[in-house]
Design a protein around this motif. Sequence first.
Motif, PDB file in Angstrom:
ATOM      1  N   LEU A 271      -7.819   4.603  -1.157  1.00  0.00           N
ATOM      2  CA  LEU A 271      -6.358   4.600  -1.088  1.00  0.00           C
ATOM      3  C   LEU A 271      -5.862   5.180   0.242  1.00  0.00           C
ATOM      4  CD1 LEU A 271      -5.526   5.644  -4.751  1.00  0.00           C
ATOM      5  CD2 LEU A 271      -4.947   3.473  -3.661  1.00  0.00           C
ATOM      6  N   THR A 272      -6.538   6.211   0.722  1.00  0.00           N
ATOM      7  CA  THR A 272      -6.155   6.792   2.001  1.00  0.00           C
ATOM      8  C   THR A 272      -6.319   5.779   3.128  1.00  0.00           C
ATOM      9  OG1 THR A 272      -6.746   9.019   1.241  1.00  0.00           O
ATOM     10  CG2 THR A 272      -6.608   8.677   3.619  1.00  0.00           C
ATOM     11  N   GLU A 273      -7.376   4.973   3.058  1.00  0.00           N
ATOM     12  CA  GLU A 273      -7.575   3.920   4.054  1.00  0.00           C
ATOM     13  C   GLU A 273      -6.448   2.896   4.026  1.00  0.00           C
ATOM     14  OE1 GLU A 273     -11.376   2.175   3.423  1.00  0.00           O
ATOM     15  OE2 GLU A 273     -12.498   3.962   4.065  1.00  0.00           O
ATOM     16  N   GLN A 274      -5.794   2.760   2.887  1.00  0.00           N
ATOM     17  CA  GLN A 274      -4.663   1.836   2.766  1.00  0.00           C
ATOM     18  C   GLN A 274      -3.326   2.519   3.066  1.00  0.00           C
ATOM     19  OE1 GLN A 274      -4.793  -0.746  -0.799  1.00  0.00           O
ATOM     20  NE2 GLN A 274      -6.897  -0.019  -1.148  1.00  0.00           N
ATOM     21  N   GLU A 294      -1.844  -0.731  -5.701  1.00  0.00           N
ATOM     22  CA  GLU A 294      -3.154  -0.508  -5.097  1.00  0.00           C
ATOM     23  C   GLU A 294      -3.985   0.476  -5.927  1.00  0.00           C
ATOM     24  OE1 GLU A 294      -0.196  -1.372  -1.762  1.00  0.00           O
ATOM     25  OE2 GLU A 294      -0.249  -0.177  -3.616  1.00  0.00           O
ATOM     26  N   ALA A 295      -3.339   1.531  -6.412  1.00  0.00           N
ATOM     27  CA  ALA A 295      -4.046   2.519  -7.229  1.00  0.00           C
ATOM     28  C   ALA A 295      -4.465   1.919  -8.557  1.00  0.00           C
ATOM     29  CB  ALA A 295      -3.163   3.748  -7.451  1.00  0.00           C
TER      30      ALA A 295
END
Length: 385
Positions: A271-274, A294-295
């Motif tokens: 998620l951080t990459e997104q 996304e999550a």
Amino acid sequence: MSGKERLPVRGAQGDLLRLVATGRAESRAELARLSGLAASSVSLRVEELIGAGLLVEEGAGTSRGGRRPRRLRVSPTAGLLAVADLGAHHARLGLLDLSGTPLVVEERPCDIALGPEETLDWMAASFDEMLLAHGPPGVPLRGVGTGIPGPVDPASGRVVSPSRMPGWNNFPVAEHLGAHYDLPVLVENDANLLAVGEARAWPGCDNLMVLKAGSGIGCGVIVDGRLHRGRGAAGDISHVRVRTDSSVVCSCGHPDCLEAYASGAALMSALTEQGIVMRRPADVVAAVNDGVPEATALVRNAGRLIGEVLTVLVNFLNPDAIVVGGSLSTAEPLISSIRAAVYERCLPLATRDLEISVTRAGPDAALLGAGSLLLDAALLDAVPA
């Protein structure tokens, strides 16, 4: 602060104390029936335990016909157990009485990446603070236990090849804590403690698979009512290889481990990459509850992968229930995806009466499991009265 003393019991006394502490017996008659000892022998040992301040007899228990017997219970002054459940970035710490009832539970931030000595010394200092603040005057500490988020050799109390725990490999955790306290010490995998604690909330279910879904992925296995450790790695599903369209190298060095896709750490990283910054697994659950697509997609895929791994184990073990605990367990898409995969792919006979559910014991399950196993360790290490 309370003193530190080993339990003053010997032989069959320990077995009787355990039966009362675990709630299996509350009268002398029940102790005689469950232990196989003569009523006179039970009465003698019970009087000794009462005299040692470990049991008390009061009120009236449950009648099985005739006069209601007096009720036995563990004395509130019999002792304390200090237990912890270490996570990657936080620890849950508690003081329990000998029957496993929490007197106080606290959650504190910690970082196991700082290494074993700093983390364990911090944990010991935290226990000392809690005993000073909350320990009843004159009630001794009888043992110390901790859950570790990695494989533990049950014979030596050493951590073996853990993921994301630099400096911990082969560290003598039990020896280090024992030097600080000079008391019985329990060191166990966190998922195993979760399984033992959860088992008490599932009466009649002797075979359980208890999944811990947090920063990492783990599974504890209860067979015939007892924790199955194997040689220390039983239930470790984190490094089972899964089938995916992509390929990710796990922290263990192998490609496509379940943990590399389905753990809280993996979900936070993805998620951080997104561009959706996550600091702890609970943030992932919050994002799912807020409807962040996304999550939700990542959590649903994690549940599918976990379910596919569990499918093999369900067909092999045929458990009565699969129980999911840990910080990700409140994400509904995770649980529904696990259920869908298991029910779709397992043999009908294996799933006919299978229940897949979230934790019944709640966030303190691992502490309750630590208390149960630590009492056993304390009884084995008792000083003869």
